[in-house]
Design a protein around this motif. Structure first.
Motif, short mmCIF file in Angstrom:
data_model
loop_
_atom_site.label_atom_id
_atom_site.label_comp_id
_atom_site.label_asym_id
_atom_site.label_seq_id
_atom_site.Cartn_x
_atom_site.Cartn_y
_atom_site.Cartn_z
N UNK A 1 0.81 -1.20 0.00
CA UNK A 1 0.00 0.00 0.00
C UNK A 1 0.85 1.26 0.00
N UNK A 2 0.20 2.37 -0.29
CA UNK A 2 0.93 3.63 -0.36
C UNK A 2 1.47 4.07 1.01
N UNK A 3 0.77 3.73 2.09
CA UNK A 3 1.26 4.07 3.43
C UNK A 3 2.54 3.31 3.74
N UNK A 4 2.58 2.04 3.39
CA UNK A 4 3.78 1.23 3.64
C UNK A 4 4.96 1.75 2.83
N UNK A 5 4.74 2.13 1.60
CA UNK A 5 5.82 2.67 0.76
C UNK A 5 6.30 4.00 1.31
N UNK A 6 5.39 4.84 1.73
CA UNK A 6 5.76 6.14 2.31
C UNK A 6 6.58 5.96 3.57
N UNK A 7 6.14 5.08 4.46
CA UNK A 7 6.88 4.83 5.69
C UNK A 7 8.25 4.24 5.41
N UNK A 8 8.34 3.36 4.44
CA UNK A 8 9.62 2.78 4.07
C UNK A 8 10.57 3.86 3.54
N UNK A 9 10.07 4.73 2.67
CA UNK A 9 10.91 5.81 2.13
C UNK A 9 11.36 6.77 3.22
N UNK A 10 10.47 7.12 4.14
CA UNK A 10 10.85 7.99 5.26
C UNK A 10 11.92 7.32 6.10
N UNK A 11 11.79 6.03 6.34
CA UNK A 11 12.78 5.28 7.10
C UNK A 11 14.15 5.31 6.40
N UNK A 12 14.17 5.09 5.10
CA UNK A 12 15.42 5.10 4.34
C UNK A 12 16.07 6.48 4.39
N UNK A 13 15.28 7.53 4.21
CA UNK A 13 15.81 8.89 4.21
C UNK A 13 16.36 9.25 5.59
N UNK A 14 15.63 8.95 6.65
CA UNK A 14 16.10 9.27 8.00
C UNK A 14 17.33 8.46 8.39
N UNK A 15 17.37 7.19 8.02
CA UNK A 15 18.52 6.35 8.33
C UNK A 15 19.76 6.85 7.59
N UNK A 16 19.61 7.17 6.32
CA UNK A 16 20.72 7.69 5.53
C UNK A 16 21.18 9.04 6.05
N UNK A 17 20.23 9.91 6.36
CA UNK A 17 20.58 11.22 6.91
C UNK A 17 21.30 11.11 8.24
N UNK A 18 20.86 10.19 9.08
CA UNK A 18 21.51 9.98 10.37
C UNK A 18 22.94 9.49 10.21
N UNK A 19 23.16 8.55 9.30
CA UNK A 19 24.51 8.04 9.05
C UNK A 19 25.43 9.14 8.52
N UNK A 20 24.93 9.94 7.58
CA UNK A 20 25.74 11.02 7.02
C UNK A 20 26.04 12.09 8.06
#
Length: 57
Positions: A2-21
Protein backbone atom coordinates in the motif's frame (compact mmCIF):
# COMPACT_ATOMS: atom_id res chain seq x y z
CA UNK A 1 2.19 -2.91 -0.99
CA UNK A 2 0.00 0.00 0.00
CA UNK A 3 0.93 3.63 -0.36
CA UNK A 4 1.26 4.07 3.43
CA UNK A 5 3.78 1.23 3.64
CA UNK A 6 5.82 2.67 0.76
CA UNK A 7 5.76 6.14 2.31
CA UNK A 8 6.88 4.83 5.69
CA UNK A 9 9.62 2.78 4.07
CA UNK A 10 10.91 5.81 2.13
CA UNK A 11 10.85 7.99 5.26
CA UNK A 12 12.78 5.28 7.10
CA UNK A 13 15.42 5.10 4.34
CA UNK A 14 15.81 8.89 4.21
CA UNK A 15 16.10 9.27 8.00
CA UNK A 16 18.52 6.35 8.33
CA UNK A 17 20.72 7.69 5.53
CA UNK A 18 20.58 11.22 6.91
CA UNK A 19 21.51 9.98 10.37
CA UNK A 20 24.51 8.04 9.05
CA UNK A 21 25.74 11.02 7.02
CA UNK A 22 25.30 13.38 9.98
CA UNK A 23 27.29 11.03 12.25
CA UNK A 24 30.03 10.82 9.64
CA UNK A 25 30.14 14.62 9.33
CA UNK A 26 30.39 14.93 13.11
CA UNK A 27 33.25 12.44 13.34
CA UNK A 28 35.43 13.56 10.41
CA UNK A 29 36.91 16.83 11.59
CA UNK A 30 40.72 16.73 11.50
CA UNK A 31 40.98 19.45 14.18
CA UNK A 32 39.01 17.65 16.88
CA UNK A 33 41.95 16.11 18.75
CA UNK A 34 41.99 12.77 20.54
CA UNK A 35 40.28 11.05 23.44
CA UNK A 36 37.89 13.05 25.61
CA UNK A 37 38.70 16.27 23.71
CA UNK A 38 37.45 14.61 20.50
CA UNK A 39 34.16 13.60 22.13
CA UNK A 40 33.65 17.10 23.55
CA UNK A 41 34.30 18.61 20.13
CA UNK A 42 31.81 16.24 18.49
CA UNK A 43 29.17 16.92 21.18
CA UNK A 44 29.45 20.65 20.47
CA UNK A 45 28.77 20.18 16.76
CA UNK A 46 25.18 20.23 15.47
CA UNK A 47 25.83 17.27 13.16
CA UNK A 48 25.89 14.85 16.07
CA UNK A 49 22.58 16.10 17.42
CA UNK A 50 21.01 16.09 13.97
CA UNK A 51 22.04 12.43 13.57
CA UNK A 52 20.55 11.56 16.95
CA UNK A 53 17.33 13.37 16.04
CA UNK A 54 17.08 11.45 12.77
CA UNK A 55 17.41 8.14 14.60
CA UNK A 56 14.86 9.16 17.25
CA UNK A 57 12.37 10.04 14.51
Amino acid sequence: MGSLAITLWLVNVVLDTGGQLAFKAAATDPQDGEGLQRWRHMAARPWLWLGIAFYVL
